[in-house]
Design a protein around this motif. Sequence first.
Motif, PDB file in Angstrom:
ATOM      1  N   ARG A  35       2.396 -23.281  19.340  1.00 60.10           N
ATOM      2  CA  ARG A  35       0.958 -23.188  19.623  1.00 60.10           C
ATOM      3  C   ARG A  35       0.236 -24.193  18.744  1.00 60.10           C
ATOM      4  N   VAL A  36      -0.487 -25.128  19.380  1.00 55.43           N
ATOM      5  CA  VAL A  36      -1.219 -26.179  18.655  1.00 55.43           C
ATOM      6  C   VAL A  36      -2.709 -25.983  18.920  1.00 55.43           C
ATOM      7  N   GLY A  37      -3.506 -25.997  17.864  1.00 51.44           N
ATOM      8  CA  GLY A  37      -4.943 -25.884  18.007  1.00 51.44           C
ATOM      9  C   GLY A  37      -5.634 -25.740  16.667  1.00 51.44           C
ATOM     10  N   GLY A  38      -6.834 -26.280  16.572  1.00 52.22           N
ATOM     11  CA  GLY A  38      -7.607 -26.163  15.331  1.00 52.22           C
ATOM     12  C   GLY A  38      -6.944 -26.826  14.147  1.00 52.22           C
ATOM     13  N   LEU A  71      -3.917 -33.737  13.102  1.00 47.31           N
ATOM     14  CA  LEU A  71      -3.689 -33.650  14.539  1.00 47.31           C
ATOM     15  C   LEU A  71      -4.963 -34.062  15.257  1.00 47.31           C
ATOM     16  N   PRO A  72      -4.848 -34.700  16.416  1.00 50.11           N
ATOM     17  CA  PRO A  72      -6.047 -35.058  17.172  1.00 50.11           C
ATOM     18  C   PRO A  72      -6.885 -33.824  17.487  1.00 50.11           C
ATOM     19  N   ALA A  73      -8.196 -33.943  17.371  1.00 48.59           N
ATOM     20  CA  ALA A  73      -9.105 -32.806  17.573  1.00 48.59           C
ATOM     21  C   ALA A  73      -8.964 -32.189  18.961  1.00 48.59           C
ATOM     22  N   GLY A  74      -8.676 -32.993  19.967  1.00 45.43           N
ATOM     23  CA  GLY A  74      -8.574 -32.482  21.331  1.00 45.43           C
ATOM     24  C   GLY A  74      -7.218 -31.891  21.686  1.00 45.43           C
ATOM     25  N   LEU A  75      -6.259 -31.943  20.756  1.00 49.37           N
ATOM     26  CA  LEU A  75      -4.929 -31.404  21.028  1.00 49.37           C
ATOM     27  C   LEU A  75      -4.965 -29.896  20.876  1.00 49.37           C
TER      28      LEU A  75
END
Length: 79
Positions: free
Chosen positions: A69-72, A32-36
């Motif tokens: 929830r998207v992150g990390g 996943l893109p780092a900024g997403l």
Amino acid sequence: MSEKIRSNPYLTGNFAPVRSEDDFDLEVVGDLPAGLDGVLYRTGPNPQFQPLDPNYHWFTGDGMVHAFRVGGGKVAYRN
């Protein structure tokens, strides 16, 4: 008698009520893109009980909120 029982299209197939409440991590294939980073909420109809009105429409009655929830680099789902 061979009377056909008509099912409500808003209570069958893809529109059928979800009876479970879930909370789990999803498998991510690839990167996943780092900024997403954030949450996607989806609300929709989901009657808790069989509607009494034979003319039930999905704009009336109970509903359910779904959250992704998207992150990390991870994605979690909860409803």
